[in-house]
Design a protein around this motif. Sequence first.
Motif, short mmCIF file in Angstrom:
data_model
loop_
_atom_site.label_atom_id
_atom_site.label_comp_id
_atom_site.label_asym_id
_atom_site.label_seq_id
_atom_site.Cartn_x
_atom_site.Cartn_y
_atom_site.Cartn_z
N ARG A 160 37.91 57.16 73.11
CA ARG A 160 37.79 55.92 72.34
C ARG A 160 36.44 55.88 71.61
NH1 ARG A 160 36.68 50.22 73.53
NH2 ARG A 160 35.24 50.64 71.85
N LYS A 194 33.48 47.95 63.43
CA LYS A 194 33.17 47.10 64.58
C LYS A 194 33.24 45.61 64.21
CE LYS A 194 32.58 48.12 67.99
NZ LYS A 194 33.68 48.44 68.96
N ALA A 250 40.76 42.24 69.95
CA ALA A 250 41.07 40.88 70.42
C ALA A 250 41.01 39.87 69.28
CB ALA A 250 40.07 40.51 71.51
N ARG A 251 40.02 40.05 68.41
CA ARG A 251 39.83 39.07 67.33
C ARG A 251 40.91 39.15 66.26
NH1 ARG A 251 36.03 40.97 69.83
NH2 ARG A 251 34.31 39.74 70.64
N LYS A 285 45.16 44.58 71.86
CA LYS A 285 44.33 43.88 72.83
C LYS A 285 44.59 42.38 72.79
CE LYS A 285 40.44 45.93 74.01
NZ LYS A 285 39.03 46.39 73.96
N ARG A 293 42.01 42.38 78.30
CA ARG A 293 40.58 42.65 78.12
C ARG A 293 39.73 41.44 78.45
NH1 ARG A 293 37.97 39.35 75.18
NH2 ARG A 293 36.77 40.79 73.92
C1 PEP Z 1 36.10 47.23 71.66
O1 PEP Z 1 37.02 47.81 72.25
O2 PEP Z 1 34.97 47.74 71.48
C2 PEP Z 1 36.32 45.83 71.23
C3 PEP Z 1 35.68 45.32 70.19
O3 PEP Z 1 37.19 45.19 72.02
P1 PEP Z 1 37.80 43.69 71.93
O4 PEP Z 1 38.54 43.64 70.64
O5 PEP Z 1 38.68 43.61 73.13
O6 PEP Z 1 36.63 42.74 71.98
#
Ligand code: PEP
Length: 337
Positions: free
Chosen positions: A126, A131, A185-186, A207, A237
């Motif tokens: 991963r 980001k 997640a977002r 997620k 998560r």
């Molecule tokens: C990640 O996997 O680095 C991440 C941003 O995860 P999440 O979307 O669950 O916050």
Amino acid sequence: MIIILRKGSVKEDAQVILDKIENIGLKPLFLPGVERIVIGAIGDERLLETLGFDNFPQVEEVKPVLSPYKLVSRDFHAENTIVKIRDVSIGGHDIAVMAGPCAIEGEEQFLQAAKEVKKAGAKILRGGAFKPRTSPYSFQGLGILGLKIMNEVAKEVNMPTVTEVLEVADIDAVAKYADAFQVGARNMQNFRLLKELGQQKKPVLLKRGLSATLQDLLLAAEYIVAEGNQKVILCERGIRTFETATRNTLDLNAVPYLKMKSHLPVVVDPSHGTGIRSIVAPMAYAALACGADGLIIEVHPEPKNALSDGAQSQTPEQFQHMMERLKDFAQAAKRGF
Ligand code: PEP
Ligand code: MN
């Protein structure tokens, strides 16, 4: 609606029903099982009542699917779905561990992380190139350059990869350089993104949103599957609760619940679930105990210097140690590792 055919029914018996479903404008699904043929009909179920399938000789039972999600539900598909990211299966007998840094920061950092996680037994690599950061001033990822680094490093260590896709415009690039899409997640309810990923061939790691219910998560998965991509992996998560001692509250209830309601594989991310590196391992053990099919773990060669999520990133040594102990938990859960 599910229409279960009598034992011994053949494809032609099903075809008559499939055609009728299609003719009234619903979506027919042919679901041959080991013992019986099952037919699904997606759409306004009231229309189906006019067809009187109960009275057809080949029909054993007509059942409504009560849940709002259909294709991802176990009612439609009783057996576990196994999703493959290249040659690694998720949802079968073996536990799959995905690991790597939160973000791809450069070739050296990513290669080092990849070698370490591979050595410890991770099966999938991963790392984020795009980001989704809370602050616009935080490191936003290397973008396309990050994807290229991922691709090069993956070849060198021979591991399949998963990376986040933040928006529709990036789908082609992510598909070109990585083996699986991560929906963060977002973005769990970015329905345009979900629909587009439904048109893709590569698997999707979906997620759970920060404040999404399990039904919301299953409906998000339904968006992808309804467009034709059945390769969806669900990921717990952690969610926002009143508790602030940990970054999120890892809702391990989700694992057996999702496994009960859906045939899709379920993995757990204890890194984002806790936000604290030293308690990632115990929550990873717990995830295997409650039936998770896999884990996704953040590991950084030097967490102190990480450009994102350093506090929750394990050191290579911690990861190695956790992987050793996970073997025992996998064995206790009667799973391969
Ligand atoms: C990640 O996997 O680095 C991440 C941003 O995860 P999440 O979307 O669950 O916050
Ligand atoms: Mn992260």
